[in-house]
Design a protein around this motif. Sequence first.
Motif, PDB file in Angstrom:
ATOM      1  N   GLY A   1       5.868  13.782  -9.617  1.00 55.19           N
ATOM      2  CA  GLY A   1       6.424  14.317  -8.393  1.00 55.19           C
ATOM      3  C   GLY A   1       5.570  15.336  -7.672  1.00 55.19           C
ATOM      4  O   GLY A   1       6.024  15.959  -6.726  1.00 55.19           O
ATOM      5  N   LYS A   2       4.323  15.525  -8.069  1.00 61.18           N
ATOM      6  CA  LYS A   2       3.462  16.531  -7.441  1.00 61.18           C
ATOM      7  C   LYS A   2       2.816  16.027  -6.140  1.00 61.18           C
ATOM      8  O   LYS A   2       2.322  16.803  -5.352  1.00 61.18           O
ATOM      9  N   GLY A   3       2.824  14.734  -5.925  1.00 63.38           N
ATOM     10  CA  GLY A   3       2.256  14.185  -4.700  1.00 63.38           C
ATOM     11  C   GLY A   3       3.322  14.028  -3.628  1.00 63.38           C
ATOM     12  O   GLY A   3       4.508  13.937  -3.923  1.00 63.38           O
ATOM     13  N   SER A   4       2.879  14.000  -2.383  1.00 65.10           N
ATOM     14  CA  SER A   4       3.786  13.787  -1.248  1.00 65.10           C
ATOM     15  C   SER A   4       3.570  12.379  -0.710  1.00 65.10           C
ATOM     16  O   SER A   4       2.437  12.006  -0.388  1.00 65.10           O
TER      17      SER A   4
ATOM     18  N   ILE B   1       0.847  -1.188   0.000  1.00 64.22           N
ATOM     19  CA  ILE B   1       0.000   0.000   0.000  1.00 64.22           C
ATOM     20  C   ILE B   1       0.883   1.238   0.000  1.00 64.22           C
ATOM     21  O   ILE B   1       1.810   1.353   0.803  1.00 64.22           O
ATOM     22  N   VAL B   2       0.575   2.151  -0.896  1.00 70.03           N
ATOM     23  CA  VAL B   2       1.282   3.420  -0.970  1.00 70.03           C
ATOM     24  C   VAL B   2       0.262   4.525  -0.754  1.00 70.03           C
ATOM     25  O   VAL B   2      -0.770   4.559  -1.426  1.00 70.03           O
ATOM     26  N   GLY B   3       0.549   5.414   0.186  1.00 67.66           N
ATOM     27  CA  GLY B   3      -0.300   6.577   0.429  1.00 67.66           C
ATOM     28  C   GLY B   3       0.375   7.808  -0.140  1.00 67.66           C
ATOM     29  O   GLY B   3       1.519   8.097   0.192  1.00 67.66           O
ATOM     30  N   ILE B   4      -0.326   8.515  -1.019  1.00 65.68           N
ATOM     31  CA  ILE B   4       0.209   9.726  -1.638  1.00 65.68           C
ATOM     32  C   ILE B   4      -0.827  10.834  -1.461  1.00 65.68           C
ATOM     33  O   ILE B   4      -2.002  10.641  -1.769  1.00 65.68           O
ATOM     34  N   ALA B   5      -0.387  11.984  -0.955  1.00 67.70           N
ATOM     35  CA  ALA B   5      -1.291  13.117  -0.731  1.00 67.70           C
ATOM     36  C   ALA B   5      -1.049  14.198  -1.777  1.00 67.70           C
ATOM     37  O   ALA B   5       0.085  14.428  -2.200  1.00 67.70           O
ATOM     38  N   PHE B   6      -2.131  14.852  -2.148  1.00 70.28           N
ATOM     39  CA  PHE B   6      -2.089  16.010  -3.037  1.00 70.28           C
ATOM     40  C   PHE B   6      -2.786  17.134  -2.293  1.00 70.28           C
ATOM     41  O   PHE B   6      -3.964  17.026  -1.971  1.00 70.28           O
ATOM     42  N   ARG B   7      -2.035  18.173  -2.014  1.00 64.18           N
ATOM     43  CA  ARG B   7      -2.578  19.277  -1.212  1.00 64.18           C
ATOM     44  C   ARG B   7      -2.587  20.566  -2.012  1.00 64.18           C
ATOM     45  O   ARG B   7      -1.997  20.667  -3.065  1.00 64.18           O
ATOM     46  N   GLY B   8      -3.265  21.535  -1.457  1.00 71.18           N
ATOM     47  CA  GLY B   8      -3.302  22.847  -2.093  1.00 71.18           C
ATOM     48  C   GLY B   8      -4.528  23.022  -2.948  1.00 71.18           C
ATOM     49  O   GLY B   8      -5.364  22.135  -3.076  1.00 71.18           O
ATOM     50  N   LYS B   9      -4.634  24.186  -3.548  1.00 68.39           N
ATOM     51  CA  LYS B   9      -5.803  24.532  -4.356  1.00 68.39           C
ATOM     52  C   LYS B   9      -5.992  23.605  -5.546  1.00 68.39           C
ATOM     53  O   LYS B   9      -7.101  23.273  -5.917  1.00 68.39           O
ATOM     54  N   SER B  10      -4.894  23.193  -6.146  1.00 63.70           N
ATOM     55  CA  SER B  10      -5.003  22.399  -7.366  1.00 63.70           C
ATOM     56  C   SER B  10      -5.303  20.928  -7.097  1.00 63.70           C
ATOM     57  O   SER B  10      -5.756  20.222  -7.986  1.00 63.70           O
TER      58      SER B  10
END
Length: 140
Positions: free
Chosen positions: A125-128, A109-118
């Motif tokens: 590389g845009k996810g953390s 399992i990989v958890g990737i977050a995308f934050r901010g307005k967009s």
Amino acid sequence: MNKRGKMNAPYMAGRISMRNIFPDRIVSSPALRARKTARSIAAGIGYRKGKIIYDRGLYFSGFSYFLSVAECYLNKVDRIFMVGHNSVITDVAEYLSGETFDNIPTCGIVGIAFRGKSGFQQAGGKGSLLFFDYPKKISL
């Protein structure tokens, strides 16, 4: 799903639950092992099995299709779980997070977050990276 998979999927569901991570949607390949994995994870986290979405394209899909499905659902909800197949799932996780995994093992399992307005972006590389967990990993 083999005997090890039958043990690992509920085990990993427990590890996700310990992180208090629960999806708004689960989207899975309709392949037998993927369906069984998705159902087992769903049962382990209290997600109704009948709400799982099976996307035929995820069975034969490539990289671009997988990203398109992610974007489609992330435009509607905040958190999705996607159950798919290697090598595509590893390639997508590496691309989105900018990390190197080499191989995401079965029930990994990989958890990737995308934050901010967009929010979610199909750009590399845009996810953390939040976490990378798998059955043989010793610690969280």
